[in-house]
Design an enzyme around this catalytic site. Sequence first.
Site, PDB file in Angstrom:
ATOM      1  CG  ASN A 113      -1.887   1.133   1.098  1.00 12.67           C
ATOM      2  OD1 ASN A 113      -2.019   1.652   0.189  1.00 12.67           O
ATOM      3  ND2 ASN A 113      -2.430   1.053   2.802  1.00 12.67           N
ATOM      4  CD1 TRP A 114       3.758   1.135  -2.917  1.00 11.45           C
ATOM      5  CD2 TRP A 114       3.072   2.435  -5.016  1.00 11.45           C
ATOM      6  NE1 TRP A 114       4.282   0.154  -3.884  1.00 11.45           N
ATOM      7  CE2 TRP A 114       4.142   1.144  -5.212  1.00 11.45           C
ATOM      8  CE3 TRP A 114       3.593   3.516  -5.690  1.00 11.45           C
ATOM      9  CZ2 TRP A 114       5.092   1.122  -6.763  1.00 11.45           C
ATOM     10  CZ3 TRP A 114       3.767   3.131  -7.040  1.00 11.45           C
ATOM     11  CH2 TRP A 114       5.047   1.758  -7.176  1.00 11.45           C
ATOM     12  CE  LYS A 115      -0.272   3.337   4.709  1.00 10.43           C
ATOM     13  NZ  LYS A 115      -0.208   3.290   5.917  1.00 10.43           N
ATOM     14  CD  GLU A 138      -3.552  -2.200   7.296  1.00 12.55           C
ATOM     15  OE1 GLU A 138      -2.693  -2.864   7.027  1.00 12.55           O
ATOM     16  OE2 GLU A 138      -4.050  -1.165   7.018  1.00 12.55           O
ATOM     17  CB  SER A 156       5.058  -1.860  11.789  1.00  9.21           C
ATOM     18  OG  SER A 156       4.288  -0.342  11.967  1.00  9.21           O
ATOM     19  N   GLY A 207       2.847  -1.388   4.573  1.00  8.95           N
ATOM     20  CA  GLY A 207       3.186   0.477   3.795  1.00  8.95           C
ATOM     21  C   GLY A 207       4.270   0.210   3.475  1.00  8.95           C
ATOM     22  N   GLY A 208       4.857   1.540   4.536  1.00  9.11           N
ATOM     23  CA  GLY A 208       5.898   1.910   4.677  1.00  9.11           C
ATOM     24  C   GLY A 208       7.131   1.605   3.815  1.00  9.11           C
TER      25      GLY A 208
HETATM   26  P1  13P Z   1       2.901   0.493   8.222  1.00  9.45           P
HETATM   27  O1  13P Z   1       3.338  -1.188   7.204  1.00  9.45           O
HETATM   28  O2  13P Z   1       3.655   1.849   6.932  1.00  9.45           O
HETATM   29  O3  13P Z   1       3.088  -0.040   9.366  1.00  9.45           O
HETATM   30  O4  13P Z   1       1.716   0.373   7.132  1.00  9.45           O
HETATM   31  C1  13P Z   1       0.510  -0.704   7.254  1.00  9.45           C
HETATM   32  C2  13P Z   1      -0.231   0.040   6.757  1.00  9.45           C
HETATM   33  O5  13P Z   1      -1.509   0.793   6.718  1.00  9.45           O
HETATM   34  C3  13P Z   1      -0.938  -0.448   4.966  1.00  9.45           C
HETATM   35  O6  13P Z   1      -2.214  -0.698   4.264  1.00  9.45           O
END
Ligand code: 13P
Length: 252
Positions: A9-11, A169, A215, A236-237
């Site tokens: 998820n690149w956001k 999540e 995370s 995410g990150g």
């Molecule tokens: P992180 O991996 O940055 O904690 O984000 C998780 C997330 O929100 C994936 O949708």
Amino acid sequence: MRKKIIAGNWKMNKTLEEGKILASEVVNMAKDELRDDVQLVLCAPFVHLGSLQSMLADSTIALGAQNCSNHASGAYTGETSATMLKSIGVDYVILGHSERREYFGETDSLLAEKVDMALENGLLPIFCCGEPLDVREKDGQRAYVQQQIEESLFHLSAEDFGNVIIAYEPIWAIGTGKTASADQAQEMHAAIRKQITEQYGEEVANNTSILYGGSMKPGNAEELLACLDVDGGLIGGASLKSRDFVDIAKSY
Ligand code: 13P
């Protein structure tokens, strides 16, 4: 048997050029290094999807969006429909991410409509659920997540539910560096699978992929992905760095 899925998820990150570089690195590393029983999905910002689609077309990596409208079409300025996403070759769509629930007021009933719209258009929803810290501190996480799932998904037929992917999540683990322990993740994933079993029966429940998000990184992925009911990750990150993202998938 259920699919193993590692979805990034690149956001709201990456310019088009940066996104293309990231995607091409992932494509090349995945081709050389990954077994083909793990489905990779890149969930990129809307504006990048058309360009990424042509880059991924010859690979086994699927393309995902991060949201879609609950409406089919019409005067909804700024919205993007499930039909549009499907028309450019998108396969997956993240729905109900906690950031959309918190910052954009998305409710369980709105998400039920979005899930319907995605499924009607042949998109596979990655439906996010998860509790905030204060709920976890009172041990209310099971009831909290059960309600999210019940209100947004349990109107579906068993056949439609079979196309839904769940992502658990815990909000306190998103972007915080804090991860649920393997025991905490397994406990919640097993509770979610039990809830699905009660609603749709064992076969549907056993075929539902339940991803963990929060995370996840190369250093903790192996332990989390080894859990019986953890069928992948929503990253995410760490999905913003090709090496980390592919290393997570390699932990299987
Ligand atoms: P992180 O991996 O940055 O904690 O984000 C998780 C997330 O929100 C994936 O949708």
